[in-house]
Design an enzyme around this catalytic site. Structure first.
Site, mmCIF file in Angstrom:
data_model
loop_
_atom_site.group_PDB
_atom_site.id
_atom_site.type_symbol
_atom_site.label_atom_id
_atom_site.label_comp_id
_atom_site.label_asym_id
_atom_site.label_seq_id
_atom_site.Cartn_x
_atom_site.Cartn_y
_atom_site.Cartn_z
ATOM 1 N N HIS A 1 -34.674 18.338 -48.895
ATOM 2 C CA HIS A 1 -33.547 17.847 -49.685
ATOM 3 C C HIS A 1 -34.041 17.265 -50.999
ATOM 4 C CE1 HIS A 1 -34.128 13.639 -47.886
ATOM 5 N NE2 HIS A 1 -34.793 14.423 -47.059
ATOM 6 N N HIS B 1 -24.886 13.130 -48.624
ATOM 7 C CA HIS B 1 -26.220 13.588 -49.013
ATOM 8 C C HIS B 1 -26.481 14.941 -48.350
ATOM 9 C CE1 HIS B 1 -30.218 13.491 -50.539
ATOM 10 N NE2 HIS B 1 -30.761 13.513 -49.333
ATOM 11 N N CYS C 1 -28.263 16.495 -55.134
ATOM 12 C CA CYS C 1 -28.683 17.054 -53.845
ATOM 13 C C CYS C 1 -27.813 18.225 -53.402
ATOM 14 C CB CYS C 1 -28.693 15.958 -52.786
ATOM 15 S SG CYS C 1 -27.091 15.161 -52.509
#
Length: 262
Positions: A42, A30, A153
């Site tokens: 994010h 991530h 992401c």
């Protein structure tokens, strides 16, 4: 950061850095932009309105829309309704995972040594001030719909660092993770006929690995020809995020500006 690992300590990162951490026992990573002050911006799937009686919605990142409040930072978890861009503290972003820093401007030879995608790019990064501006702007405006292969992401963090946008929306996005997922089966498929010509399993494995690395390199934003530089203020127009009313307002604004120039 070394050749084999991009792992860093918290005190080593600075504002504007593209950071990431692994989830689900290294199944995927991530990504986000560290904006300073122990905060990270994010991109996750959008938070949708839901009934209070419904069970919490778990996103691809594993973050619950009704997650517990951060005990340290009251604004941790801030995001606009129906937006996937979120501001959290560094600890909540990591969720006890290790911290890694994405590398920019690496040489092709270094890029090819990184067997796993989503760790580096040959593309150059813009200044930290520009990167932070893009991230904070998108926190207020959103980054469109989340898509695992075309707008995830890592795509968000890559755009914040470079300002590069993929022109071909039907192809793979800027994400190195996505290109790895697609590249591995493709390499195996392309190399399968070679089994008839190469009796050695080692030879076939070597060719397959080479094809996999080259497929990743070909989709890197530093070498692709289907990317353009787009200002963050123009991102919504370029990606078609505006609804019809907003588009009319943008067109009228552009017309007014043109009249003033005349």
């Amino acid at each position: 950061m070394g050749i084999l690992s991009n792992r860093v300590e918290k005190e080593e990162i600075k504002g504007g850095d593209h950071i990431y951490t692994y989830r689900a026992v290294f199944a995927y990573s991530h990504h986000g932009i560290y904006v300073g002050g122990n905060k990270v911006v994010h991109f996750t799937p959008k938070k949708e309105e839901s009934s209070s009686t419904e069970a919490p919605l778990i996103t691809f990142d594993g973050m619950s829309d009704t997650s517990l409040s951060c005990p340290t930072y009251p604004d941790c978890g801030f995001r606009l309704l129906n937006s996937g861009v979120v501001l959290t503290c560094l600890d909540c972003f990591l969720r006890s995972g290790s911290l890694y820093c994405f590398e920019y401007g690496v040489s092709p030879s270094i890029f090819l040594t990184r067997v796993r995608g989503g760790t580096c790019t040959t593309a150059a990064s813009d200044s930290p001030q520009t990167v932070i501006h893009r991230a904070m702007y998108l926190l207020q405006k959103g980054f469109g719909n989340y898509d695992v292969f075309q707008n995830n992401c890592e795509d968000f963090a890559l755009y914040c660092r470079t300002g590069l946008l993929t022109v071909d929306r039907l192809g793979v996005g800027r994400s190195g993770q996505a290109s790895s997922v697609i590249g591995a089966p493709l390499a195996a498929l392309l190399s399968s006929p070679l089994k008839l010509l190469m009796p050695s399993p080692v030879g076939v494995a070597t060719v397959t690995a080479g094809m996999y690395c080259m497929s990743r390199y070909a989709t890197d934003i530093g070498v692709r020809t289907d990317v353009i530089k787009v200002a963050v203020e123009d991102l919504a127009v370029n990606l078609g995020w505006l609804d019809s009313d907003e588009e009319v307002l943008e067109e009228n604004k552009a017309s007014d500006e043109q009249i003033v120039k005349l």
